[in-house]
Design a protein around this motif. Structure first.
Motif, PDB file in Angstrom:
ATOM      1  N   ARG A   1       0.696  -1.207   0.450  1.00 50.05           N
ATOM      2  CA  ARG A   1       0.142   0.995   0.481  1.00 50.05           C
ATOM      3  C   ARG A   1       0.839   1.471  -0.401  1.00 50.05           C
ATOM      4  NH1 ARG A   1      -4.916   0.997   1.101  1.00 50.05           N
ATOM      5  NH2 ARG A   1      -5.660  -1.321   1.761  1.00 50.05           N
ATOM      6  N   LEU A   2       0.681   2.088  -0.225  1.00 53.45           N
ATOM      7  CA  LEU A   2       1.509   3.884  -0.343  1.00 53.45           C
ATOM      8  C   LEU A   2       0.473   4.772   0.264  1.00 53.45           C
ATOM      9  CD1 LEU A   2       1.303   4.194  -5.118  1.00 53.45           C
ATOM     10  CD2 LEU A   2       3.286   3.054  -3.257  1.00 53.45           C
ATOM     11  N   LEU A   3       1.120   5.074   1.070  1.00 48.56           N
ATOM     12  CA  LEU A   3       0.082   6.253   2.314  1.00 48.56           C
ATOM     13  C   LEU A   3       0.155   7.211   1.855  1.00 48.56           C
ATOM     14  CD1 LEU A   3       2.217   4.447   5.250  1.00 48.56           C
ATOM     15  CD2 LEU A   3      -0.219   3.848   4.204  1.00 48.56           C
ATOM     16  N   ASP A   4       1.623   7.761   1.433  1.00 49.83           N
ATOM     17  CA  ASP A   4       0.847   9.564   1.259  1.00 49.83           C
ATOM     18  C   ASP A   4       1.749   9.909   0.061  1.00 49.83           C
ATOM     19  OD1 ASP A   4       3.504  10.164   2.254  1.00 49.83           O
ATOM     20  OD2 ASP A   4       2.277   9.719   4.554  1.00 49.83           O
ATOM     21  N   ALA A   5       1.530  10.777  -0.792  1.00 47.75           N
ATOM     22  CA  ALA A   5       3.063  11.471  -1.321  1.00 47.75           C
ATOM     23  C   ALA A   5       3.438  12.775  -0.837  1.00 47.75           C
ATOM     24  CB  ALA A   5       1.487  11.970  -2.648  1.00 47.75           C
ATOM     25  N   ALA A   6       4.219  12.864  -1.398  1.00 46.33           N
ATOM     26  CA  ALA A   6       4.805  14.592  -1.249  1.00 46.33           C
ATOM     27  C   ALA A   6       4.810  15.091  -2.186  1.00 46.33           C
ATOM     28  CB  ALA A   6       6.270  14.292  -1.085  1.00 46.33           C
ATOM     29  N   ARG A   7       6.148  16.462  -2.261  1.00 46.60           N
ATOM     30  CA  ARG A   7       5.802  17.659  -3.561  1.00 46.60           C
ATOM     31  C   ARG A   7       5.639  16.478  -5.130  1.00 46.60           C
ATOM     32  NH1 ARG A   7       9.128  21.154  -0.889  1.00 46.60           N
ATOM     33  NH2 ARG A   7      10.875  20.046  -2.076  1.00 46.60           N
ATOM     34  N   ARG A   8       5.633  16.930  -6.225  1.00 44.12           N
ATOM     35  CA  ARG A   8       5.289  16.478  -7.735  1.00 44.12           C
ATOM     36  C   ARG A   8       5.981  17.435  -8.665  1.00 44.12           C
ATOM     37  NH1 ARG A   8       0.450  15.152  -5.486  1.00 44.12           N
ATOM     38  NH2 ARG A   8      -1.606  16.090  -6.664  1.00 44.12           N
ATOM     39  N   GLN A   9       6.661  16.851  -9.876  1.00 47.93           N
ATOM     40  CA  GLN A   9       6.251  17.813 -11.311  1.00 47.93           C
ATOM     41  C   GLN A   9       6.375  17.159 -12.267  1.00 47.93           C
ATOM     42  OE1 GLN A   9      10.940  18.242  -9.670  1.00 47.93           O
ATOM     43  NE2 GLN A   9      10.486  20.340  -9.060  1.00 47.93           N
TER      44      GLN A   9
END
Length: 405
Positions: A263-271
């Motif tokens: 499972r993926l839990l959360d994301a940081a900044r993206r470009q």
């Protein structure tokens, strides 16, 4: 060599990115003076906005060690021990394992900003590199005896002559344009979205790549429970995907990636960047040579771009270290011939994966499945994939061969 000190050098490198900086360091280690013209002014820290994570092939790690950069990178690098490749909707998967190759790691994953900072630290200690920054190439006129250039700095435009000009200035290369070298473009109509995510379980050195109709998505292991997420989407959908809040974006990425990695839990900044291929019609011209993205910009699938560009740089440095005229036409022709097998192989591989393996072509599903199974079950084919994936293709530079299994 101090910055902007006016010392005479015979070689000009235009472009101070990852490949141009690596070339300058390789020449410095060979005791060859060069000038590095960089568009970006000096700064005391690496850009924090850089969200890319680089998959460095084993050969690349060897090369970075040879030019004195790897000790600065290693503390934040994650060893890559296994790669799992699958295709949404197709049966089968491919697992490439370091143990099968007889090595402890296929390569390493490192944030691009970490590598950039490491190159900067190494450049600060050079003795043979004159740095011009900020500086940009205004004109280039190459003749039989030398290349005449005009370089614009913050305060003036200076005219200089060099025996060799190296274009390491990226996909929109000014050097390439000034030389009149054409470029063949291909727009994949895809956009690459990169950033980091947190995972429910640590990836422990395993990278996952999932191919699908919308393009590839990859999860790259970083330290702890973090991972680099590389997600390609149709360009028409890119704005909407970038506008998703973090929870919705993680759900979308999970649907694209599947559950093999957990499972993926959360994301940081993206470009986001558009994905376009560009292949220069020639690698060399009178008194000039192209390396890295100026020579070829490949689809990011398989993470081949910087790895290929570093092999360009290290091969060129090796050939220049033999002495003599660095811009000799025969030497440049020999360089282009030596790089042909590696370059052409990577171009074919990345383009085929991006078009045949990712695009929605249901009739090809049985062949794709057969290809994955064959690569998994036929030892010679798997060994070939492992060697190529680790960066050993064609006639690589000696600097990357120290750990050749």
């Amino acid at each position: 060599m101090s910055e902007n000190d006016g010392a005479h050098t015979r070689i000009l490198i235009v472009g101070g990115g990852l490949v141009g900086s690596s070339l300058a360091l390789a020449l410095d280690h060979a005791g060859i003076d060069c000038t590095l013209a960089e568009a970006v002014p000096p700064r005391n820290d690496a850009p924090r906005s850089e969200e890319r994570n680089l998959a460095l092939a084993r050969a690349t790690v060897n090369g970075l060690a040879a030019i004195g950069v790897w000790p600065y990178v290693q503390p934040e690098a994650q060893a890559l021990r296994r790669i799992v490749v699958s295709r949404a909707g197709d049966f089968g998967s491919l697992r490439l394992d370091a143990g099968a190759a007889g090595v402890d790691a296929l390569g390493h994953i490192v944030p691009a900003r970490v590598l950039g900072a490491a190159l900067e630290r190494a450049l600060d200690a050079t003795r043979h590199v004159q740095r011009l920054r900020p500086a940009r190439l205004r004109t280039l006129r190459a003749g039989c005896e030398s290349a005449e250039v005009e370089i614009e700095s913050a305060h003036a435009v200076s005219a200089r002559r060099y025996d060799l000009v190296v274009g390491a200035d990226g996909s929109e290369s000014t050097v390439r344009a000034a030389l009149g070298i054409g470029v063949q473009h291909h727009d994949y109509a895809q956009t690459l979205i990169v950033g980091q995510v947190r995972c429910a379980r640590a990836l422990d050195g395993v990278a996952y790549e999932r191919l699908g109709d919308a393009g590839p998505v990859a999860l790259l292991p970083l330290a702890g429970d973090r991972a680099g997420l590389v997600l390609s989407v149709a360009s028409a959908d890119a704005e909407a995907v970038m506008a998703l809040d973090d929870a919705a974006y993680v759900a979308y990425a999970q649907q694209r990636l599947g559950w093999r990695a957990g499972r993926l839990l959360d994301a940081a900044r993206r470009q986001a960047w558009p994905i376009r291929r560009g292949v220069a019609a020639a690698l060399v011209a009178t008194r000039a040579v192209l390396v890295g993205n100026a020579a070829q910009t490949v689809h990011p699938i398989g993470a081949q771009g910087f790895n290929l560009g570093l092999r360009d740089a290290l091969t060129l440095a090796e050939m220049l270290a033999t002495g003599g005229d660095p811009g000799d036409a025969a030497r440049l022709a020999a360089y282009a011939a030596r790089r042909a097998a590696d370059r052409d192989g990577v171009l074919r591989f990345t383009h085929a994966l991006a078009t045949l393996a990712c695009m929605p072509q249901p009739a090809l599903a049985p062949l794709r499945t057969l290809g994955l199974l064959a690569a998994q079950l036929v030892p010679p084919l798997q060994q070939r994939l492992l060697r190529h994936g680790m960066g050993w293709r064609g006639q690589p530079p000696r600097a990357v061969l120290e750990s050749l299994p």
